[in-house]
Scaffold this motif. Structure first.
Motif, PDB file in Angstrom:
ATOM      1  N   GLU A 147      -2.097  -2.700   7.044  1.00  0.00           N
ATOM      2  CA  GLU A 147      -2.406  -1.307   7.374  1.00  0.00           C
ATOM      3  C   GLU A 147      -1.156  -0.639   7.921  1.00  0.00           C
ATOM      4  OE1 GLU A 147      -5.325   0.302   6.956  1.00  0.00           O
ATOM      5  OE2 GLU A 147      -6.258  -1.499   6.143  1.00  0.00           O
ATOM      6  N   LEU A 148      -1.010   0.645   7.641  1.00  0.00           N
ATOM      7  CA  LEU A 148       0.115   1.420   8.152  1.00  0.00           C
ATOM      8  C   LEU A 148      -0.436   2.745   8.651  1.00  0.00           C
ATOM      9  CD1 LEU A 148       3.585   1.656   6.687  1.00  0.00           C
ATOM     10  CD2 LEU A 148       2.440   3.756   7.301  1.00  0.00           C
ATOM     11  N   MET A 149      -0.234   3.014   9.931  1.00  0.00           N
ATOM     12  CA  MET A 149      -0.747   4.236  10.535  1.00  0.00           C
ATOM     13  C   MET A 149       0.420   5.036  11.099  1.00  0.00           C
ATOM     14  SD  MET A 149      -3.801   2.232  12.451  1.00  0.00           S
ATOM     15  CE  MET A 149      -2.856   0.714  12.481  1.00  0.00           C
ATOM     16  N   VAL A 150       0.415   6.330  10.854  1.00  0.00           N
ATOM     17  CA  VAL A 150       1.481   7.203  11.317  1.00  0.00           C
ATOM     18  C   VAL A 150       1.072   7.827  12.635  1.00  0.00           C
ATOM     19  CG1 VAL A 150       2.777   9.298  10.771  1.00  0.00           C
ATOM     20  CG2 VAL A 150       2.222   7.686   8.969  1.00  0.00           C
ATOM     21  N   LYS A 151       1.963   7.755  13.607  1.00  0.00           N
ATOM     22  CA  LYS A 151       1.721   8.436  14.877  1.00  0.00           C
ATOM     23  C   LYS A 151       2.044   9.910  14.666  1.00  0.00           C
ATOM     24  CE  LYS A 151       3.026   4.659  17.950  1.00  0.00           C
ATOM     25  NZ  LYS A 151       3.931   4.296  19.042  1.00  0.00           N
ATOM     26  N   HIS A 152       1.230  10.763  15.241  1.00  0.00           N
ATOM     27  CA  HIS A 152       1.482  12.189  15.091  1.00  0.00           C
ATOM     28  C   HIS A 152       1.016  12.924  16.330  1.00  0.00           C
ATOM     29  CE1 HIS A 152      -2.799  12.901  14.301  1.00  0.00           C
ATOM     30  NE2 HIS A 152      -2.740  11.779  13.620  1.00  0.00           N
ATOM     31  N   ASN A 153       1.464  14.145  16.441  1.00  0.00           N
ATOM     32  CA  ASN A 153       1.099  15.002  17.547  1.00  0.00           C
ATOM     33  C   ASN A 153      -0.357  15.417  17.380  1.00  0.00           C
ATOM     34  OD1 ASN A 153       0.866  16.986  19.472  1.00  0.00           O
ATOM     35  ND2 ASN A 153       2.875  17.840  19.066  1.00  0.00           N
ATOM     36  N   GLU A 154      -1.107  15.396  18.449  1.00  0.00           N
ATOM     37  CA  GLU A 154      -2.523  15.739  18.385  1.00  0.00           C
ATOM     38  C   GLU A 154      -2.792  17.192  18.750  1.00  0.00           C
ATOM     39  OE1 GLU A 154      -4.524  12.843  20.755  1.00  0.00           O
ATOM     40  OE2 GLU A 154      -3.842  11.205  19.495  1.00  0.00           O
ATOM     41  N   GLU A 155      -1.725  17.970  18.942  1.00  0.00           N
ATOM     42  CA  GLU A 155      -1.911  19.374  19.288  1.00  0.00           C
ATOM     43  C   GLU A 155      -2.278  20.167  18.056  1.00  0.00           C
ATOM     44  OE1 GLU A 155       1.223  21.256  21.414  1.00  0.00           O
ATOM     45  OE2 GLU A 155       1.467  19.571  22.764  1.00  0.00           O
ATOM     46  N   TYR A 156      -3.185  21.063  18.231  1.00  0.00           N
ATOM     47  CA  TYR A 156      -3.568  21.957  17.144  1.00  0.00           C
ATOM     48  C   TYR A 156      -3.285  23.374  17.591  1.00  0.00           C
ATOM     49  CZ  TYR A 156      -6.257  24.912  14.083  1.00  0.00           C
ATOM     50  OH  TYR A 156      -6.624  25.893  13.221  1.00  0.00           O
ATOM     51  N   ARG A 160       0.841  -1.184   0.000  1.00  0.00           N
ATOM     52  CA  ARG A 160       0.000   0.000   0.000  1.00  0.00           C
ATOM     53  C   ARG A 160       0.881   1.240   0.000  1.00  0.00           C
ATOM     54  NH1 ARG A 160      -5.479  -0.707   3.153  1.00  0.00           N
ATOM     55  NH2 ARG A 160      -5.939  -2.819   2.530  1.00  0.00           N
ATOM     56  N   ALA A 161       0.350   2.315  -0.527  1.00  0.00           N
ATOM     57  CA  ALA A 161       1.083   3.575  -0.531  1.00  0.00           C
ATOM     58  C   ALA A 161       1.189   4.095   0.900  1.00  0.00           C
ATOM     59  CB  ALA A 161       0.376   4.593  -1.407  1.00  0.00           C
ATOM     60  N   PRO A 162       2.339   4.640   1.261  1.00  0.00           N
ATOM     61  CA  PRO A 162       2.488   5.163   2.623  1.00  0.00           C
ATOM     62  C   PRO A 162       1.683   6.442   2.817  1.00  0.00           C
ATOM     63  CG  PRO A 162       4.442   5.638   1.322  1.00  0.00           C
ATOM     64  CD  PRO A 162       3.552   4.783   0.475  1.00  0.00           C
ATOM     65  N   PRO A 163       1.257   6.711   4.054  1.00  0.00           N
ATOM     66  CA  PRO A 163       0.551   7.966   4.333  1.00  0.00           C
ATOM     67  C   PRO A 163       1.467   9.164   4.044  1.00  0.00           C
ATOM     68  CG  PRO A 163       0.365   6.452   6.191  1.00  0.00           C
ATOM     69  CD  PRO A 163       1.349   5.859   5.239  1.00  0.00           C
ATOM     70  N   ALA A 164       0.871  10.317   3.844  1.00  0.00           N
ATOM     71  CA  ALA A 164       1.627  11.514   3.486  1.00  0.00           C
ATOM     72  C   ALA A 164       2.679  11.890   4.539  1.00  0.00           C
ATOM     73  CB  ALA A 164       0.679  12.684   3.267  1.00  0.00           C
ATOM     74  N   MET A 165       2.413  11.620   5.812  1.00  0.00           N
ATOM     75  CA  MET A 165       3.345  12.005   6.873  1.00  0.00           C
ATOM     76  C   MET A 165       4.410  10.940   7.147  1.00  0.00           C
ATOM     77  SD  MET A 165       0.631  13.886   9.433  1.00  0.00           S
ATOM     78  CE  MET A 165       1.663  13.655  10.835  1.00  0.00           C
ATOM     79  N   PHE A 166       4.433   9.860   6.404  1.00  0.00           N
ATOM     80  CA  PHE A 166       5.391   8.772   6.599  1.00  0.00           C
ATOM     81  C   PHE A 166       6.791   9.234   6.195  1.00  0.00           C
ATOM     82  CE2 PHE A 166       7.707   5.060   5.067  1.00  0.00           C
ATOM     83  CZ  PHE A 166       7.559   4.189   6.138  1.00  0.00           C
ATOM     84  N   ARG A 167       7.785   9.013   7.092  1.00  0.00           N
ATOM     85  CA  ARG A 167       9.173   9.382   6.799  1.00  0.00           C
ATOM     86  C   ARG A 167      10.114   8.671   7.753  1.00  0.00           C
ATOM     87  NH1 ARG A 167       7.195  13.620   9.939  1.00  0.00           N
ATOM     88  NH2 ARG A 167       8.583  14.319  11.579  1.00  0.00           N
ATOM     89  N   ASP A 168      11.409   8.772   7.492  1.00  0.00           N
ATOM     90  CA  ASP A 168      12.431   8.217   8.380  1.00  0.00           C
ATOM     91  C   ASP A 168      12.265   8.771   9.787  1.00  0.00           C
ATOM     92  OD1 ASP A 168      15.343   8.120   6.154  1.00  0.00           O
ATOM     93  OD2 ASP A 168      13.639   6.774   6.347  1.00  0.00           O
ATOM     94  N   GLN A 212       9.945   8.433  11.862  1.00  0.00           N
ATOM     95  CA  GLN A 212       8.547   8.656  12.242  1.00  0.00           C
ATOM     96  C   GLN A 212       8.027   7.485  13.065  1.00  0.00           C
ATOM     97  OE1 GLN A 212       6.520  11.363  11.370  1.00  0.00           O
ATOM     98  NE2 GLN A 212       5.052  10.454  12.744  1.00  0.00           N
ATOM     99  N   GLY A 213       7.233   7.770  14.071  1.00  0.00           N
ATOM    100  CA  GLY A 213       6.550   6.724  14.818  1.00  0.00           C
ATOM    101  C   GLY A 213       5.410   6.178  13.995  1.00  0.00           C
ATOM    102  N   VAL A 214       5.337   4.856  13.849  1.00  0.00           N
ATOM    103  CA  VAL A 214       4.280   4.228  13.065  1.00  0.00           C
ATOM    104  C   VAL A 214       3.746   3.003  13.787  1.00  0.00           C
ATOM    105  CG1 VAL A 214       5.144   5.029  10.825  1.00  0.00           C
ATOM    106  CG2 VAL A 214       5.842   2.816  11.688  1.00  0.00           C
ATOM    107  N   VAL A 215       2.547   2.610  13.390  1.00  0.00           N
ATOM    108  CA  VAL A 215       1.937   1.361  13.828  1.00  0.00           C
ATOM    109  C   VAL A 215       1.521   0.629  12.566  1.00  0.00           C
ATOM    110  CG1 VAL A 215       0.033   0.283  15.069  1.00  0.00           C
ATOM    111  CG2 VAL A 215       1.110   2.334  16.003  1.00  0.00           C
ATOM    112  N   VAL A 216       1.948  -0.628  12.447  1.00  0.00           N
ATOM    113  CA  VAL A 216       1.566  -1.443  11.302  1.00  0.00           C
ATOM    114  C   VAL A 216       0.730  -2.611  11.805  1.00  0.00           C
ATOM    115  CG1 VAL A 216       3.474  -0.822   9.786  1.00  0.00           C
ATOM    116  CG2 VAL A 216       3.786  -2.669  11.391  1.00  0.00           C
ATOM    117  N   GLU A 217      -0.269  -2.964  11.030  1.00  0.00           N
ATOM    118  CA  GLU A 217      -1.128  -4.087  11.387  1.00  0.00           C
ATOM    119  C   GLU A 217      -0.980  -5.149  10.316  1.00  0.00           C
ATOM    120  OE1 GLU A 217      -5.844  -4.901  11.864  1.00  0.00           O
ATOM    121  OE2 GLU A 217      -5.045  -3.082  12.786  1.00  0.00           O
TER     122      GLU A 217
END
Length: 151
Positions: free
Chosen positions: A117-126, A89-97, A99-104
């Motif tokens: 599945e590949l999910m990118v961990k990201h900061n939830e602050e807005y 599958r194509a990686p999410p836009a925020m995927f990079r070296d 980066q925190g990720v979760v793969v299923e």
């Protein structure tokens, strides 16, 4: 006891029994565990071919993305152990070296984690943009740094 009363009791027993089966019997086959690479590898034979979620960081320099074949390969590390990951599958836009990720997916006997599945961990602050700041400037830190093309 009337016939309606017996039917109501029988129906209640069937409903409670079905609910109990779904709650206790069927849930074990549908659990997806979240593990680190070290925990997955420590499972040895029990870690193969079972659905799990694997979390860690993308090991810098390990990403190989072939856009034409939609083939993504990288290494996931927890700082102690590393697991090779393969995804179709194509990686999410925020995927990079780094980066925190979760793969299923499932860890194969070949030593490669096949990710569904590949999910990118990201900061939830807005934070709202400052006066005159463009949204693209806010997200610049999220974008991967330019590097040599990967094949």
């Amino acid at each position: 006891m009337t016939r309606k009363g017996k039917f109501a009791i029988a129906a209640a027993v069937v409903i409670v029994g079905a609910f109990g089966y779904l709650l206790l019997g069927g849930i074990g086959n549908n659990l997806v565990y979240f593990l680190t690479p070290q925990e997955l590898l420590a499972r040895e034979q029990k870690g193969f071919d079972v659905p799990v979620r694997l979390g860690g960081q993308v090991k810098p320099g390990s990403v190989h993305w072939n856009a034409q074949a939609i083939d993504l390969r990288f290494e996931l590390t927890d700082g102690v152990k590393t697991v090779a990951v393969h995804s179709r599958r194509a990686p999410p836009a925020m995927f990079r070296d780094g980066q925190g990720v979760v793969v299923e997916g499932r860890y194969g006997r070949d030593g490669v984690f096949s990710a569904d599945e590949l999910m990118v961990k990201h900061n939830e602050e807005y934070r709202a943009p400052k006066d005159g700041e463009k949204p693209s400037q806010m997200y610049r830190s999220l974008m991967p740094k330019p590097s040599a093309p990967r094949t």
